[in-house]
Design an enzyme around this catalytic site. Structure first.
Site, mmCIF file in Angstrom:
data_model
loop_
_atom_site.group_PDB
_atom_site.id
_atom_site.type_symbol
_atom_site.label_atom_id
_atom_site.label_comp_id
_atom_site.label_asym_id
_atom_site.label_seq_id
_atom_site.Cartn_x
_atom_site.Cartn_y
_atom_site.Cartn_z
ATOM 1 N N HIS A 55 3.768 0.900 -4.792
ATOM 2 C CA HIS A 55 2.776 1.264 -3.203
ATOM 3 C C HIS A 55 1.831 -0.182 -3.594
ATOM 4 C CE1 HIS A 55 2.053 4.118 0.047
ATOM 5 N NE2 HIS A 55 1.823 2.548 0.376
ATOM 6 N N ARG A 59 0.486 -8.694 2.348
ATOM 7 C CA ARG A 59 0.855 -9.567 3.618
ATOM 8 C C ARG A 59 1.448 -10.690 3.905
ATOM 9 N NH1 ARG A 59 -1.653 -4.053 5.270
ATOM 10 N NH2 ARG A 59 -4.137 -3.891 5.182
ATOM 11 N N HIS A 174 5.471 7.774 4.091
ATOM 12 C CA HIS A 174 4.191 7.708 4.243
ATOM 13 C C HIS A 174 4.108 9.824 5.673
ATOM 14 C CE1 HIS A 174 0.163 6.218 6.366
ATOM 15 N NE2 HIS A 174 0.471 7.263 6.839
ATOM 16 N N HIS A 225 0.777 8.504 -1.576
ATOM 17 C CA HIS A 225 -0.626 9.120 -1.491
ATOM 18 C C HIS A 225 -0.697 10.727 -0.549
ATOM 19 C CE1 HIS A 225 1.023 7.427 3.013
ATOM 20 N NE2 HIS A 225 0.678 6.262 1.801
ATOM 21 N N ASP A 295 -1.234 1.534 -3.149
ATOM 22 C CA ASP A 295 -1.494 1.692 -1.594
ATOM 23 C C ASP A 295 -2.338 0.378 -1.373
ATOM 24 O OD1 ASP A 295 -1.133 1.674 0.726
ATOM 25 O OD2 ASP A 295 -1.707 3.729 1.479
HETATM 26 ZN ZN LIG Z 1 1.209 1.826 1.614
#
Ligand SMILES: [Zn+2]
Length: 430
Positions: A55, A59, A174, A225, A295
């Site tokens: 994860h 960008r 998510h 997460h 993450d």
């Molecule tokens: Zn994430």
């Protein structure tokens, strides 16, 4: 043999002095004594499998002021990570075949480590999901809005999971319920406000929905997460195809101990109380948690120093995850076997990669660690483009050497391979 490495190898639950032989990037032998022209004796240092980070947000394309595939993968390599899986919320988002192929191309020329890319699932591309499998390592669904992401309506979750499930690739979720988030939306001036606006009940609502849908399926579904005690409790009775991830920031921080006005720690789902944090640690040590994922979601210093309410959520972590957890092993907060399951073995199994274990036939991905005194993390020594870390000063054990597919990639704090060394692991071979 192309390379032999001699050191203390962790195998079947114990460390033993042994040699590992590598040919064409694969582990071909593990014996007491092996020799080759390129023999690396690491003495008393530990030889462990390199980590896999399921994860990350590198960008690229679209937000390369924050990070790009070259700098993100550099950070990964120095942190002992041999393979990263990148999320779809770039610009363009990887919700179409074209965007996915463009990102494959870009990552293939820039990455220092192996990589997989997730295809994004939205209300618009439900009919096209299966074709995206050919170039992706799996799928990502956002049930609640988060930074730069486009979400899936909750009523489409069942349809989406049935579609992605046909491809045999994993779907990551998510889990924060959008209706719940909207109901709590308010101006935010602090981390405490952020928790109030994204309460644990939003995570629980979404997680319950995922649990119910996954129960009808056999395909792999992964809850990213998990941040609250209640969600983790709910997951105790989950079906085997549903797995659970936690992040280092949810394991190492307590919102009540953080400087509340500092948006550096603003992240979705939020960092919660010590009660939640301790429950996550119990999940980690007991085995309820399957995977540790960073993450890694960098933003520039400038962005993070802005008005709290407008500051984007996310923090960097790909380079610090494995070193922080190794230091936690040193402190006896968890054992080696559990650490390797969380960072190496389970991710490899969930993503169907021939990595994650020191075993004949697998990729020769390993790290060398001197398991002595942990050292404090310093932002200036890290490699992410964003230039800051939430873990400044935290004790860490940073690998001295990182080998990917038999190739020494990091040695003596130096990068030895060029961007483009990393291979795409997500493409389906037919
Ligand atoms: Zn994430």
């Amino acid at each position: 043999m192309d390379l032999t490495i001699e050191g203390k190898l962790f195998r079947d639950g114990v460390f033993e002095a042994a040699c590992l032989g590598v040919e064409h990037g694969k582990i071909v032998a593990i014996k007491k004594i092996l020799k080759s022209d390129h023999h690396l004796n690491v003495g008393n240092s530990l030889v462990l499998p390199a980590g896999i980070d399921m994860h990350v947000h590198f960008r690229d394309p679209g937000f390369t002021k924050k990070e790009d595939f070259s700098t993100g993968s550099l950070a990964a390599a120095f942190g002992g990570i041999c393979c990263v899986c990148d999320m779809p919320n770039t610009d363009p988002q990887t919700n179409t075949m074209q965007a996915l192929l463009e990102k494959v191309q870009l990552a293939s020329t820039k990455s220092h480590v192996d990589f997989g890319l997730y295809a994004g699932v939205t209300d618009e591309n439900l009919g096209k999901l299966r074709e995206l499998a050919a170039s992706s390592v799996g799928y990502k669904i956002y049930l609640g809005s988060s930074t730069h992401s486009s979400q899936l309506s909750s009523q489409n979750l069942g349809v989406a999971l049935r579609e992605t499930g046909r491809t045999k690739k994993i779907t990551l979720i998510h889990a924060e319920d959008e209706h719940c988030l909207m109901a709590h939306q308010d101006a935010e001036h602090s981390l405490i406000d952020h928790v109030r606006c994204r309460p644990a009940e939003c995570e629980e609502t979404a997680a319950r929905h995922v649990l119910n849908e996954a129960a009808h399926l056999s395909s792999l579904v992964h809850l990213c997460h998990v941040s609250s005690c209640e969600t983790l409790e709910m997951m105790k009775g989950r079906p085997r195809n549903l797995t659970v991830g936690v992040t280092p920031h949810h394991l190492f921080f307590d919102v009540h101990k953080l400087p509340s006005s500092k948006a550096f720690y603003k992240v979705n789902p939020p960092i919660r109380s010590s009660f939640d944090r301790d429950a996550l640690w119990t999940g980690v040590t007991s085995g309820i948690v399957d995977v540790c994922e960073s993450d890694h979601a960098p933003h520039t210093l400038e962005e993070k120093l802005g008005e709290f309410n407008d500051t984007p959520s996310g923090l960097p972590g790909v380079e610090t995850m494995y070193p922080l957890l190794l230091a936690a092993v040193k402190k006896e907060r968890l054992g080696f076997a559990r650490l390797l399951e969380l960072v190496c073995e389970r991710p490899a199994r969930l993503l169907n990669l021939p990595k994650g274990r020191l075993e004949v036939g697998r990729d020769a991905d390993l790290i060398v660690v001197d398991f002595k005194q942990p050292e404090p993390i310093k932002a200036e020594q890290l490699h992410s483009k964003c230039g800051w870390t939430p873990f400044e000063g935290f004790p860490a054990l940073i690998p001295s050497c990182v080998v990917i597919r038999g190739e020494p990639v990091v040695e003596n704090h130096e990068m030895l391979v060029k961007p483009g060394f990393g291979k795409n692991v997500g493409a389906t071979t037919t």
